[in-house]
Structures are given as structure tokens and as C-alpha cells.
Design a protein around this motif. Structure first.
Motif, mmCIF file in Angstrom:
data_model
loop_
_atom_site.group_PDB
_atom_site.id
_atom_site.type_symbol
_atom_site.label_atom_id
_atom_site.label_comp_id
_atom_site.label_asym_id
_atom_site.label_seq_id
_atom_site.Cartn_x
_atom_site.Cartn_y
_atom_site.Cartn_z
ATOM 1 N N SER A 171 0.893 -1.111 0.111
ATOM 2 C CA SER A 171 0.105 0.014 0.121
ATOM 3 C C SER A 171 0.960 1.358 -0.048
ATOM 4 C CB SER A 171 -0.694 0.030 1.180
ATOM 5 O OG SER A 171 -0.102 -0.121 2.483
ATOM 6 N N LYS A 172 1.818 1.256 0.965
ATOM 7 C CA LYS A 172 3.040 2.520 0.851
ATOM 8 C C LYS A 172 3.525 2.605 -0.649
ATOM 9 C CE LYS A 172 3.939 2.581 5.797
ATOM 10 N NZ LYS A 172 5.108 2.692 6.840
ATOM 11 N N THR A 223 2.336 9.409 -5.766
ATOM 12 C CA THR A 223 2.892 10.649 -5.696
ATOM 13 C C THR A 223 4.017 10.903 -6.824
ATOM 14 O OG1 THR A 223 2.981 10.525 -3.388
ATOM 15 C CG2 THR A 223 4.785 11.907 -3.921
ATOM 16 N N ASP A 283 0.919 4.180 -2.817
ATOM 17 C CA ASP A 283 0.849 5.594 -2.298
ATOM 18 C C ASP A 283 2.119 6.338 -3.136
ATOM 19 O OD1 ASP A 283 -1.252 5.165 -1.034
ATOM 20 O OD2 ASP A 283 -0.485 5.383 0.993
#
Length: 773
Positions: free
Chosen positions: A397-398, A405, A401
Motif C-alpha cells: 500500500s505504501k 506521488t 501511495d
């Protein structure tokens, strides 16, 4: 006992055979001697003799013969007794001697047996000790041969079996104290080998990571090809989604069994088994977890100095990702090949640690990067990394993300890059038709920008001039690259909505509006007709290209949405094209105004000019040149409208000059000269052979014809007026008549006076007054 012995001797003496007596005498004497009863025996023997003597004496008294006989017998007995006594003494001596020798032998035998027993015991003890020491030595040998479990079994065997049999020895007690040390040494040795294995597998795990990422890339390609075949499989269903997993029929060999990767987990399993045997699994779990955590940090920290994206090289980053993937594949294999050793929570925590370090590394590496191509390369590598890690059930998930970005930064940089390109292309365009030298260039142009030529133009050879300038195909090519690069980055993203598609549409709109449309809009302020004409042509083709861009966005969108994409730029280009056309009209009319400003008319000429005004010749030449050269490539409809608008403007301006309110007097020579100007323009319009502009000067012609007519009072006849003067305004007639009458009143010829009277009638005519009022 002595009496019993005496009785035995009596019995022996009664025996008829001396040899037999001796045979019986031996055991009796042996018993006496053995029991050490010799003195009592002799005492009893003496008593026995005296008793017998008494008995003999008694018997002799009663029977002498018998007595004599008995004495004889007694003497014999006595002699026998003496002999016996001698024999006994002799025998006793022999027995004593034999007994002493026998006792000595016996003692020697006993001593020998004791020695033998001691030797046997010592031998057995030494054998046990040697075996014990051999086992102890074999522990070291097994450790040297990396047979740690065997070494540990030997230690256990020594402790449980062999130690108790030699515990009385000092070395055994020392060995007993050393058993924990031996166990610790085995544990240290197997741990050292395991750590060496952890260090040595970096090459293998990197190869494993590369193979896994390569397989994921191939899997992506298969899914991309399958998705392109069916709209319902658009990338809203990505790799690792339930749909993709269900559709993917490719069966792959387990990466651990691949010929490309050889990785033996024996050192780890052996170490785990040893710690289990020692009852120290918890310690090993903690140490292993700490070692792997340190190794993960070291892997990333070692890349910090060499990780640099400024040189546009992602090899180090790709190598790092391969290392990480291989690292976690090894952990995945260990998780499912062992029991109660590693947990998914531990792996997720470790993965989270590595992800945070990776995020920091990327953040620092990309901090000053302004190259969208580098962002795209990093994204492609990250996407493969994420999907590979996700296929092994690691949290991503990170990283997703992070991709978002990166995507926002990439979108901004891509927009900035192409905006710079567009601005440069538009600003440096020479605004002249593009020249194509050969068929190859033409075909290459058609790939980036679809356009149509009429048959006549298509039949022309090369080099060939195309209507648009080079900015149009170059911008179109860049736009296609922009959309392609945008969707290359978007590929693999999870989209529940069409936010990515909307973003690319908005970015493309921004590029087209701010960096193409706005520049061209500013260029419209130019007074160069050729430049504005070329902008009109460019806008026409760009407007058509926008339709292609809309279709390109519709076909390229990352979801299965079938709604057509509409760009705001399309409508703006359409409006700007109209503005550009108006700007052409303005410039042409402005040029006409400039020429009319230098026009000089003599309002009261003494005679009628022989020719039309010179400035009209220049004006007509200007219009001809504009249409045949400057505006040549414009569509016929626009050129017709330019002619129409320019001639209409010219007619209006000439009408204003003819009826100039500041001029109070004119004569018929002026009207006749102005008629020649109008005739010259009418002849020019006739050469155009365009019905749309044929009647441009008709209102002026009718007014001048009316003023020069000998029967201008016919204007008052409605039928004649509608047939010949339909475009003449009564107020214009009134103004001109008033100017003419001011001059003509002074004339004295009858003809002139007749004209003046007719003009007066016309002025007095109610139709003129009502129109004027």
C-alpha cells in the motif's frame, strides 16, 4: 571329636589289610591335622591305650592264654601303634610340607587372579576411556566436517550413556563440565555457517529476484495482450487481480526449482534443527530476525552512495530492487518451509521497514530530478517490483501511495517538458507551408499527423509543399508521445474511477490551450497577413487533429468506459480560428483604410478626370496579391469571405467619402470622376467571377447613375425606383442633391438649370422628405 578319631583308629587297626589301614588312616590324620587336634588326639590316644591295657590286664587275669595272646596282640598293636605314630609323624611332616607348598601356590594363585582381574578391569576401563575420548574427539571431527547434528548426538550420547561409566576419573569430570561448552561450540559453528550462508546467498537471491521480476514482466505482457483483445479486460483489472489470476493459464515452474537459481537452504534448516535440539529455538528466531533486519538495512544503505538518478541511469536501482525481491522470496520460502519459525507478521514488519528505507532512498534520489523519462523508468521498475512483491502476499500500500506521488510529479514534469517543447515549436515556427522532400518523409509525417490532400495535390511529386507549417505535425507528434508516455505511467494503476483518464485529458487540454492556443492567439496581434493566414490554416488542421486526439484518448483510456472524450481545446481552436479570420478581415480593411487615407479627391474639379484614381490601382493590386499569394492556401470559402468583407468595407468607405458630411459642395465632374473609380472596381470584381461579391458596389453605382441621369426625376416613380435604384437610400440622394445644388445654382446654361429644377422637384417630393425625416 578325639574319641571319634580314636574309634576310627581302632577300626583301622582292626582291618586285615595294612594298605587299606593306611588309606583310611590318611584322611583321619588329615582331619586331625587340619583341625589342629594333634595334642588332644595324642592325649586321647594315650588314654585309649591305658584303657585297653586295663582291659587287656583284666582279660589276662581271667584268661592267661587269652591274655598272653592278647598281650601279644597288644604288643603287636603297640608296635603297630608306634609304627603308626611314626607313620603319622612322617605323614604329618609330608602333609605339612605339602600343605605349606600348596598354601604358597594357593596364595600365588590368588595373587595372580587378583592381578588378572585388575588387569582386565584396567583394560576394560582403558577401553571405555579410549572410546569415551574417541567420542569426544569425534565431536570436533564432525564439527569440522559440518555434521553438526551428528556432533550434537555424540555429545548427548557421551552425557547420557558413557559419562557415568567413567565419572570416577578426573578427565571425565572435566569432560562433564565441558559438555555445555561443546554444545555451545556446536551451536556457534552451525550459527557461523548459517551466517556465512546468509552472506553467500546474496548473489543467488539477486538472481532469484531478477528471475521473479522478469517473469512478472512477461506476465504483464501476456495480460496486456489479452486485455487488448477484450475491452472488458481493460487494465481496471490489473496483474494479481482476481480476474487476471483466473484468466492467466500460464503454469510456471516454482522459482526455487528453476535451473537458473540454485539455492540450498540446508545450512538454515540444519541450524534451526540444532537450536531445536538444544531447546533454544526462541533465541535463534530472535537472532535470525535481527540478522535479516540488519542485512536488509545494509543492502539499502550500501546503495545510498551509488544511487544517483542524475546521470539518467537506473541500473543500480534495478539491481537494488532485484536484491530486495530475492531477499523477500527467500523469506517467503522459509516461512512456508518451516514451522513456528517465521511469521507473516514478522515478514510484513520487515517489508515495511525496507519500504520506508526505499521510500527515503527514492525521495532523496529524485529530489532534484526534473526528467520525466527518469520518473517513467523508475515507475516501470517500481511497478514490476510492487506486482512481484504483491504476488508473494507482501504489503504494498505504501508503494502504491508512492506511485501516486510519483505520478503527480511525473504529470507535472511531463506537462512542463512538453509545454517547453510546444512553446518552442510554436514560437520558432516560420509560419510558412511545410516542405516535404520525399515519400519517406511524407509517410513519417502521416504516422504522426493524419491529414488529407485533394487529388490534384496528391498527384504532385516531391518535393511537395503542404498547406500547414511544420509546427502542426511536430506538435501532433509530441502530443501522441505525451499521451503515450502518460499512459505508460498509468499502466498498472488500480482505478475505481476514471481519475487518471481525466487527468491526462486535463493535462492535454492545458498543453493545447496554454502553450499552443494562447501563443497563436497572441500571434494574432501581429500585422503580418501571411503569418495570420498560416495560423488560420494551422488552426484548421489542428482542429481536425483535436478530433483525432479525442479518439486517441478514448482508445487509450485505462478503463472500459466507452464515452467519447471531448477536449475543451477543440472548441477553443474553432473559436480562435474564427478570431483569426476576423483578424485577416481587420488587417485587409486596415490596409484599405490606410490606402484610402492617402486618397485625395477634388470635390469641385474643373473637368472630369481621364482615369480612375491611382490609389485604387494600388488597392486592387494589394487585394489581388493578398488573394493569390498571401492567402493562397486558405480555403476558398475564407478567401471569398475576405474578398466580400474587404470589398464591402471598401464600398462602405467609398460611400462615406462620397457622402462626406464635412464636404458641403461637389460638382458633377466629381461625380463623374468617382463613377470611373467605381467602374474600375466593378471591372475588378467582374474578373473575380464570384457571384458573392458581384453586387458589392451596386448601391454606389445606382446612386451615381441616378445623379448623372438626365431623367433623374424618374426616381420618384416607384416602379422605376424599384427596378433601377432599389439600393439607393433617399437620404443619400438628398445629401448629394443638396451638395450639387449649392454649386449648380450658379450655372447659367439651360441644361444645368433644368437639372437643378429636377433636383428641386426631387427634394420637394414627399417621398424624399419623409425618408429624410
Amino acid at each position: 571329636m578325639a574319641e571319634f578319631d580314636i574309634q576310627q583308629l581302632v577300626l583301622v587297626s582292626d582291618a586285615t589289610n595294612d594298605a587299606e589301614n593306611l588309606e583310611h588312616l590318611g584322611p583321619t590324620m588329615k582331619d586331625v591335622y587340619r583341625n589342629n587336634k594333634m595334642k588332644p588326639f595324642l592325649d586321647q590316644l594315650g588314654t585309649f591305650i591305658r584303657r585297653k591295657e586295663l582291659e587287656i590286664e583284666k582279660m589276662c587275669n581271667s584268661n592267661y592264654k587269652d591274655f598272653v595272646h592278647s598281650v601279644d596282640r597288644l604288643l603287636n598293636v603297640r608296635q603297630g601303634t608306634v609304627d603308626l605314630k611314626n607313620k603319622i609323624h612322617t605323614l604329618n611332616s609330608d602333609v605339612q610340607q605339602a600343605g605349606n607348598e600348596l598354601a604358597m601356590k594357593k596364595r600365588e594363585l590368588i595373587e595372580s587372579k587378583k592381578i588378572l582381574e585388575n588387569i582386565a578391569t584396567a583394560t576394560e576401563t582403558l577401553r571405555t576411556c579410549v572410546h569415551f575420548l574417541d567420542l569426544a574427539n569425534r565431536v570436533n571431527v564432525q564439527v569440522e566436517n559440518r555434521k553438526y547434528y551428528s556432533a550434537l548426538r555424540i555429545v548427548d550420547e557421551i552425557q547420557a550413556v558413557h559419562l557415568r561409566s567413567v565419572i570416577q576419573f578426573e578427565f571425565a569430570r572435566h569432560m562433564q563440565d565441558c559438555i555445555p561448552i561443546l554444545q555451545h561450540a556446536i551451536k556457534d559453528a552451525v550459527t557461523t555457517e548459517m551466517k556465512e550462508w546468509l552472506f553467500s546467498i546474496r548473489t543467488s537471491q539477486k538472481a532469484m529476484g531478477k528471475l521473479a521480476i522478469d517473469r512478472m514482466a512477461a506476465r504483464q505482457q501476456r495480460w496486456r495482450e489479452r486485455s487488448n483483445k477484450g475491452a472488458k479486460l481493460k487494465t481496471s483489472h490489473n496483474v494479481n487481480s482476481a480476474v487476471e489470476v483466473a484468466v492467466n493459464e500460464e503454469s510456471e515452474v516454482d522459482i526455487q526449482d528453476s535451473d537458473q537459481v540454485k539455492l540450498d537452504f540446508k545450512p538454515l534448516y540444519q541450524c534451526l534443527h540444532i537450536y531445536d535440539e538444544l531447546g533454544q529455538r526462541t533465541e535463534f528466531r530472535a537472532n535470525y530476525a535481527e540478522d535479516r533486519r540488519a542485512q536488509a538495512k545494509l543492502t539499502l544503505s550500501s546503495m545510498t552512495s551509488s544511487f544517483n538518478l542524475k546521470d539518467r541511469n537506473t541500473d543500480n536501482f534495478e539491481s537494488l530492487l532485484q536484491d530486495i525481491v530475492g531477499f523477500f522470496i527467500v523469506e517467503h520460502i522459509i516461512l512456508y518451509s518451516t514451522s513456528n519459525f517465521r511469521t507473516q507478521a514478522q515478514l510484513d514488519e520487515l517489508c515495511d521497514l525496507v519500504t520506508n528505507l526505499l521510500l527515503r532512498l527514492l525521495s532523496e534520489g529524485l529530489a532534484n530530478c526534473q526528467d520525466p523519462d527518469m520518473f517513467l523508468s523508475v515507475k516501470m521498475l517500481l511497478m514490476l517490483y510492487i506486482q512481484t512483491m504483491e504476488s508473494y502476499s507482501y504489503p504494498v500500500s505504501k508503494l502504491n501511495d508512492l506511485l501516486l506521488t510519483l505520478f503527480r510529479t511525473y504529470a507535472d514534469q511531463l506537462e512542463s517538458k512538453f509545454s517547453t517543447n510546444f512553446h518552442k515549436l510554436v514560437d520558432e515556427d516560420d509560419y510558412s507551408p511545410m516542405m516535404v522532400e520525399n515519400q519517406d518523409e511524407y509517410n513519417l509525417l502521416q504516422k504522426s499527423f493524419r491529414f488529407k490532400e485533394d487529388r490534384q495535390a496528391a498527384r504532385r511529386g516531391f518535393p511537395r509543399t503542404l498547406p500547414f507549417s511544420k509546427v502542426v505535425p511536430y506538435c501532433c507528434e509530441d502530443i501522441r508521445d505525451f499521451v503515450s508516455q502518460f499512459y505508460q505511467f498509468v499502466e498498472g494503476f488500480n482505478q475505481e474511477q476514471n481519475e487518471m483518464d481525466e487527468l491526462v485529458k486535463e493535462s492535454l487540454d492545458t498543453l493545447l490551450i496554454q502553450y499552443v492556443h494562447s501563443v497563436w492567439l497572441k500571434k494574432l496581434e501581429s500585422r503580418s497577413l501571411s503569418q495570420i493566414a498560416q495560423i488560420i490554416i494551422n488552426l484548421e488542421y489542428f482542429q481536425g487533429a483535436c478530433t483525432d486526439f479525442e479518439q486517441l484518448l478514448t482508445d487509450s483510456r485505462s478503463t472500459s468506459d466507452s464515452n467519447k472524450v471531448t477536449l475543451q481545446a477543440t472548441a477553443l481552436f474553432r473559436e480562435t480560428r474564427k478570431s483569426a479570420e476576423k483578424r485577416v478581415f481587420e488587417l485587409v480593411n486596415s490596409k484599405i483604410d490606410d490606402m484610402l487615407e492617402i486618397a485625395e479627391y477634388e470635390w469641385l474639379p474643373a473637368s472630369v478626370p481621364d482615369l480612375h484614381s491611382i490609389y485604387l490601382q494600388e488597392l486592387v493590386s494589394f487585394l489581388s496579391n493578398v488573394m493569390t499569394a498571401t492567402l493562397q492556401n486558405l480555403p476558398d470559402s475564407i478567401k471569398t469571405y475576405v474578398y466580400f468583407d474587404a470589398l464591402e468595407h471598401l464600398a462602405t468607405m467609398l460611400h462615406d467619402i462620397f457622402l462626406d458630411p464635412n464636404v458641403k459642395q461637389v460638382n458633377m465632374n466629381f461625380v463623374a470622376g468617382f463613377s470611373k473609380d467605381i467602374q474600375y472596381l466593378e471591372d475588378f470584381v467582374t474578373t473575380l467571377d464570384n457571384p458573392n461579391v458581384a453586387d458589392t458596389f451596386l448601391s454606389m453605382r445606382q446612386l451615381i447613375t441616378l445623379l448623372m441621369s438626365e431623367n433623374n426625376e424618374d426616381y420618384m416613380d416607384p416602379q422605376i425606383r424599384s427596378q433601377h435604384y432599389s439600393r439607393v437610400k433617399p437620404e443619400d440622394v438628398t445629401k448629394m442633391l443638396e451638395k450639387l445644388m449649392t454649386v449648380q445654382v450658379a450655372e447659367t446654361t439651360p441644361q444645368e438649370r433644368n437639372k437643378v429644377r429636377n433636383w428641386g422637384k426631387m427634394l420637394d417630393w414627399g417621398g424624399m422628405k419623409s425618408s429624410s425625416s
